[in-house]
Design a protein around this motif. Sequence first.
Motif, mmCIF file in Angstrom:
data_model
loop_
_atom_site.group_PDB
_atom_site.id
_atom_site.type_symbol
_atom_site.label_atom_id
_atom_site.label_comp_id
_atom_site.label_asym_id
_atom_site.label_seq_id
_atom_site.Cartn_x
_atom_site.Cartn_y
_atom_site.Cartn_z
ATOM 1 N N ASP A 84 0.860 -1.185 0.000
ATOM 2 C CA ASP A 84 0.000 0.000 0.000
ATOM 3 C C ASP A 84 0.894 1.233 0.000
ATOM 4 O OD1 ASP A 84 -1.830 2.005 0.279
ATOM 5 O OD2 ASP A 84 -2.508 1.426 2.286
ATOM 6 N N PRO A 85 1.098 1.875 -1.165
ATOM 7 C CA PRO A 85 2.011 3.019 -1.232
ATOM 8 C C PRO A 85 1.558 4.208 -0.414
ATOM 9 C CG PRO A 85 1.517 2.156 -3.429
ATOM 10 C CD PRO A 85 0.563 1.509 -2.484
ATOM 11 N N GLY A 86 0.244 4.306 -0.118
ATOM 12 C CA GLY A 86 -0.251 5.385 0.714
ATOM 13 C C GLY A 86 -0.266 6.743 0.035
ATOM 14 N N LEU A 87 -0.335 6.777 -1.299
ATOM 15 C CA LEU A 87 -0.377 8.036 -2.031
ATOM 16 C C LEU A 87 -1.812 8.398 -2.382
ATOM 17 C CD1 LEU A 87 2.632 7.493 -4.438
ATOM 18 C CD2 LEU A 87 2.491 9.219 -2.636
ATOM 19 N N PRO A 88 -2.146 9.710 -2.375
ATOM 20 C CA PRO A 88 -3.494 10.131 -2.768
ATOM 21 C C PRO A 88 -3.796 9.692 -4.190
ATOM 22 C CG PRO A 88 -2.284 11.943 -1.726
ATOM 23 C CD PRO A 88 -1.294 10.847 -1.964
ATOM 24 N N ALA A 126 9.133 5.790 -15.769
ATOM 25 C CA ALA A 126 7.876 5.273 -16.307
ATOM 26 C C ALA A 126 8.104 4.555 -17.630
ATOM 27 C CB ALA A 126 6.878 6.412 -16.469
ATOM 28 N N GLU A 127 8.944 5.113 -18.457
ATOM 29 C CA GLU A 127 9.241 4.474 -19.749
ATOM 30 C C GLU A 127 9.918 3.126 -19.550
ATOM 31 O OE1 GLU A 127 11.515 7.385 -21.803
ATOM 32 O OE2 GLU A 127 9.756 8.556 -22.447
ATOM 33 N N ARG A 128 10.874 3.069 -18.618
ATOM 34 C CA ARG A 128 11.593 1.821 -18.385
ATOM 35 C C ARG A 128 10.679 0.718 -17.857
ATOM 36 N NH1 ARG A 128 17.362 3.859 -15.702
ATOM 37 N NH2 ARG A 128 18.090 5.010 -17.539
ATOM 38 N N LEU A 129 9.660 1.126 -17.104
ATOM 39 C CA LEU A 129 8.763 0.147 -16.490
ATOM 40 C C LEU A 129 7.484 -0.066 -17.303
ATOM 41 C CD1 LEU A 129 9.290 1.263 -12.808
ATOM 42 C CD2 LEU A 129 9.994 -0.921 -13.787
ATOM 43 N N GLY A 130 7.384 0.578 -18.460
ATOM 44 C CA GLY A 130 6.239 0.353 -19.330
ATOM 45 C C GLY A 130 4.954 1.011 -18.887
ATOM 46 N N ILE A 131 5.052 2.137 -18.175
ATOM 47 C CA ILE A 131 3.837 2.825 -17.704
ATOM 48 C C ILE A 131 3.823 4.291 -18.138
ATOM 49 C CG2 ILE A 131 3.274 1.331 -15.738
ATOM 50 C CD1 ILE A 131 4.872 3.259 -13.952
ATOM 51 N N ALA A 132 4.520 4.608 -19.227
ATOM 52 C CA ALA A 132 4.553 5.998 -19.690
ATOM 53 C C ALA A 132 3.152 6.492 -20.051
ATOM 54 C CB ALA A 132 5.489 6.125 -20.890
ATOM 55 N N HIS A 133 2.287 5.571 -20.479
ATOM 56 C CA HIS A 133 0.931 5.972 -20.854
ATOM 57 C C HIS A 133 0.101 6.430 -19.660
ATOM 58 C CE1 HIS A 133 0.674 1.800 -19.540
ATOM 59 N NE2 HIS A 133 -0.623 1.975 -19.347
ATOM 60 N N LEU A 134 0.585 6.181 -18.449
ATOM 61 C CA LEU A 134 -0.148 6.562 -17.237
ATOM 62 C C LEU A 134 0.233 7.934 -16.703
ATOM 63 C CD1 LEU A 134 0.141 3.275 -15.123
ATOM 64 C CD2 LEU A 134 -1.799 4.014 -16.496
ATOM 65 N N LEU A 135 1.282 8.532 -17.229
ATOM 66 C CA LEU A 135 1.897 9.686 -16.585
ATOM 67 C C LEU A 135 0.921 10.790 -16.220
ATOM 68 C CD1 LEU A 135 5.286 9.868 -18.510
ATOM 69 C CD2 LEU A 135 4.985 9.559 -16.038
ATOM 70 N N GLU A 136 0.000 11.117 -17.096
ATOM 71 C CA GLU A 136 -0.911 12.235 -16.828
ATOM 72 C C GLU A 136 -2.269 11.769 -16.312
ATOM 73 O OE1 GLU A 136 0.916 14.678 -16.867
ATOM 74 O OE2 GLU A 136 2.479 13.832 -18.146
ATOM 75 N N ARG A 137 -2.377 10.482 -16.002
ATOM 76 C CA ARG A 137 -3.637 9.958 -15.491
ATOM 77 C C ARG A 137 -3.620 9.877 -13.969
ATOM 78 N NH1 ARG A 137 -4.471 4.371 -18.489
ATOM 79 N NH2 ARG A 137 -5.613 4.050 -16.538
ATOM 80 N N PRO A 138 -4.759 10.134 -13.295
ATOM 81 C CA PRO A 138 -4.821 9.957 -11.846
ATOM 82 C C PRO A 138 -4.606 8.498 -11.470
ATOM 83 C CG PRO A 138 -6.728 11.199 -12.658
ATOM 84 C CD PRO A 138 -6.033 10.629 -13.856
ATOM 85 N N LEU A 139 -3.994 8.281 -10.325
ATOM 86 C CA LEU A 139 -3.785 6.911 -9.857
ATOM 87 C C LEU A 139 -5.105 6.164 -9.694
ATOM 88 C CD1 LEU A 139 -1.000 7.213 -7.133
ATOM 89 C CD2 LEU A 139 -0.781 6.394 -9.472
ATOM 90 N N ALA A 140 -6.167 6.893 -9.429
ATOM 91 C CA ALA A 140 -7.467 6.266 -9.246
ATOM 92 C C ALA A 140 -7.906 5.485 -10.476
ATOM 93 C CB ALA A 140 -8.521 7.311 -8.896
ATOM 94 N N THR A 141 -7.388 5.839 -11.648
ATOM 95 C CA THR A 141 -7.788 5.162 -12.884
ATOM 96 C C THR A 141 -6.846 4.024 -13.254
ATOM 97 O OG1 THR A 141 -6.498 6.601 -14.362
ATOM 98 C CG2 THR A 141 -8.693 7.369 -13.707
ATOM 99 N N ALA A 142 -5.811 3.805 -12.463
ATOM 100 C CA ALA A 142 -4.822 2.768 -12.770
ATOM 101 C C ALA A 142 -5.216 1.445 -12.114
ATOM 102 C CB ALA A 142 -3.439 3.192 -12.286
ATOM 103 N N SER A 143 -4.801 0.353 -12.725
ATOM 104 C CA SER A 143 -5.054 -0.969 -12.156
ATOM 105 C C SER A 143 -4.080 -1.231 -11.001
ATOM 106 C CB SER A 143 -4.877 -2.041 -13.225
ATOM 107 O OG SER A 143 -3.505 -2.141 -13.606
ATOM 108 N N GLY A 144 -4.320 -2.327 -10.278
ATOM 109 C CA GLY A 144 -3.418 -2.672 -9.183
ATOM 110 C C GLY A 144 -2.002 -2.906 -9.654
ATOM 111 N N GLY A 145 -1.848 -3.611 -10.784
ATOM 112 C CA GLY A 145 -0.511 -3.865 -11.314
ATOM 113 C C GLY A 145 0.167 -2.592 -11.777
ATOM 114 N N GLU A 146 -0.596 -1.669 -12.348
ATOM 115 C CA GLU A 146 -0.020 -0.397 -12.771
ATOM 116 C C GLU A 146 0.428 0.422 -11.572
ATOM 117 O OE1 GLU A 146 -2.484 0.304 -16.960
ATOM 118 O OE2 GLU A 146 -3.375 0.933 -15.052
#
Length: 224
Positions: A84-88, A126-146
Motif C-alpha cells: 500500500d504506497p499510501g499516495l493520494p 515510467a518508460e523503463r517500467l512500461g507505464i509511460a501511458h499513465l503519466l498524466e492519469r490519476p492513480l485512481a484510474t490505474a489498475s493494481g498492477g499499474e
Amino acid sequence: MSAAPAIAAGRALLSAQGLTIARGGRCLIADLDLELEPGSLLAISGPSGCGKSSLLRTLAGLERPQRGTVRGLRSGLIATAFQDPGLPLALTARQAIACGGLHRQRWWRGWWTLPAADLQAAELWAERLGIAHLLERPLATASGGERQRVAVARALLHGGPVLLLDEPVSQLDATNAARVIAVLRAASAAGRAVAIVVHQRECAALADRELRLSGEGGWTIGAP
C-alpha cells in the motif's frame, strides 16, 4: 540456519545481526544475520504469514525487532515500496513517481510543489517500467498492477542506495514482471542493494541470493 556469505568489511550498506521478529507471541524469524551489499539483488520468499513484510519493515526502520540490531540506517539511504504506497489517488502517476524525491526537499514542500527535475525524471522511470501511458492519469484510474509499477518507479527515483520492495510484481503478468525484475537487476548492477519479497519462483530465480523464511523462526539463505 545458514549464515550469509562473507563480504569485505565495511561494504554492507545495510546489515542485521541476531534479528528476531515476533508477532502475536509467535516467533517468525529468529537470530537472522543478513548483509545487503552494493550490487546485490536478494529475493525474500516463504509461505504467507511467515514474516516477509515484517522483515522488510524492520530493515527499513519502521518496526522494531524483538531482539537484534539493524545497522546502516540514515536519512535518505533507503527507498521502499510497500503493498500500500499510501499516495493520494488524485495524484497523476507522474506526480506520484516524482514524490520519490521529496526526501531531498525542504520540510514544507509537498507533492504540490514537486521540482521540475523530478517530474521529468519520473518520465524516464515510467518508460523503463512500461507505464509511460499513465503519466498524466490519476492513480485512481490505474489498475493494481499499474500502481505497483508506479510504486517501484517512485522508489527508483528516490535514489537511495538500498531498495526494499514488498511484492513489486505480485499483480503483474509474466512479461511485465520480467520487465520490472530486469530494471531492478540493472539498479543492483549500478551499485544499489536491492531486496524484494516475491512469491513467484521464476522471479526468485533471477536474484543473486534467496532468503527463505519458514515462519517458525527458521530461515536459510543461499543461491536461488
